[in-house]
Motif scaffolding. Sequence first.
Motif, short mmCIF file in Angstrom:
data_model
loop_
_atom_site.label_atom_id
_atom_site.label_comp_id
_atom_site.label_asym_id
_atom_site.label_seq_id
_atom_site.Cartn_x
_atom_site.Cartn_y
_atom_site.Cartn_z
N GLU A 9 6.91 8.43 10.70
CA GLU A 9 7.20 9.70 11.35
C GLU A 9 8.72 9.87 11.50
OE1 GLU A 9 5.27 12.18 12.29
OE2 GLU A 9 3.47 11.19 11.53
N PRO A 10 9.26 11.03 11.09
CA PRO A 10 10.70 11.25 11.23
C PRO A 10 11.09 11.47 12.69
CG PRO A 10 9.63 13.22 10.39
CD PRO A 10 8.58 12.15 10.42
N TYR A 11 12.31 11.08 13.02
CA TYR A 11 12.82 11.32 14.37
C TYR A 11 13.15 12.80 14.55
CZ TYR A 11 13.25 6.26 14.63
OH TYR A 11 12.99 4.92 14.62
N LYS A 12 13.15 13.24 15.81
CA LYS A 12 13.48 14.63 16.10
C LYS A 12 14.93 14.93 15.72
CE LYS A 12 10.20 15.28 19.91
NZ LYS A 12 10.05 15.62 21.34
N ARG A 13 15.13 16.14 15.28
CA ARG A 13 16.48 16.58 14.90
C ARG A 13 17.39 16.57 16.12
NH1 ARG A 13 18.79 20.74 11.25
NH2 ARG A 13 20.55 21.72 12.30
N GLU A 14 18.56 15.96 15.95
CA GLU A 14 19.57 15.95 17.00
C GLU A 14 20.76 16.78 16.53
OE1 GLU A 14 19.32 14.62 19.94
OE2 GLU A 14 17.47 13.45 19.69
N THR A 15 21.17 17.74 17.34
CA THR A 15 22.31 18.57 16.97
C THR A 15 23.59 17.75 17.05
OG1 THR A 15 21.21 20.54 17.83
CG2 THR A 15 23.60 20.67 17.48
#
Length: 410
Positions: free
Chosen positions: A164-170
Amino acid sequence: MVQTKWNNEHIQYIKELQGKGYSSEKAVKVFNKHFNCKTSGRYLRQKARKAGYPFSNLDRKSVSPRTDISKKTIKHVQNKDGSITSTIETVINSEPNMSPEFLLEAHNYDPAKWKVKQSVSNQWSVISTKKGKQFNFQSKIVVEPIGNEIDTDELINLIVSHKEPYKRETPILLPSDSYLVVPAFDTHFNGETLKTYTKSLNKELNLINSKRWQDTCLILGGDVAHVDSFNSTTTKGTQLETTDVAKTVNEMEIYFETLISAILKHSNHLQLISTFGNHDKTVGYLFARLLECAYRNQPNMGFDIEPSQFKAYMLGKNFIGATHGNKGQKNYVANFASRFAEMWGRAKNRELFTGHLHTEMSKDLGGFVQRQVSTRKPTDTWTDELGVVATKNFELVQYSKEETEAVYYV
């Protein structure tokens, strides 16, 4: 458990176990208990064979009556890739049909469990006054267990699909004139390595967190994992100490994801590149794919992980080349200049990162500085027998936009 440093005592104990009629499977259990170690059965057989005391414990099935064989002499040799080479010289009462099934049965292998990879066989007839016409039969075959084939690409895709990919961090983008290379060569993770690298990891994190970086290049330079199979063998089939592959990958994830998380917070961009090693061609590529999947949502991270021996990246106006160091050593300059001509032409500073030899060395190849990096990998049986002696450290290299500024040993 302790690592086995082989000496005459171990060989004599193997000889003693053989004298008691122990098979290699039973002998390795007694051996490991006696010496408080965890040698694999294959490695024990390999050591015994090299010392002149080979085991002979193959499961030899009775020959089917259809083969009609008498006076047979069969020899079996275990190969590094798990296959077996079998040779036979015998007399047959009827002309052989040379089918795979016949050859397997003639060599005492069950056709339902084994298949022929290679074969060279011949026969000629002889006349006996007592038995009439017979056939001298010579045969050499290489066999492997049925169901032993693995589609590596399919397996890698299957494993990666469950990551599972990690959540996008700005990302926070702040201008900087500092650039960083984090070379990771010859870490040889084996499931019990992480604690050895903790001190270095903390030093790496301190440096990464100390300032803002314009761009960072993380190099997976090969031999990140110690072995390339569940049988504890390298890419070429060299037998090493028993290694837990699942624990190995877990350690690699902890170590490199900790690094990547810190870099993404303190660098405007992170480029991950990977090259082949001679120990972990499959596992190394699998791990790079796992990292790509985990961080595919991060807008400030790029990947160059396609299987290749030679890689390059532009860090500002610094040409950063990477290769494991076991191939192409005689023409690095021509190789990289021709493969990456456009980047080579734009660069004001050109450097090459290599590993493989586990020792540090810096050499100017003529406008192209080779940085052969060392490793903190603990000495194992293989490197001990080779007599490898080196200062154990990792290193990071800092650059300005177009020149080298500092080397940090951690």
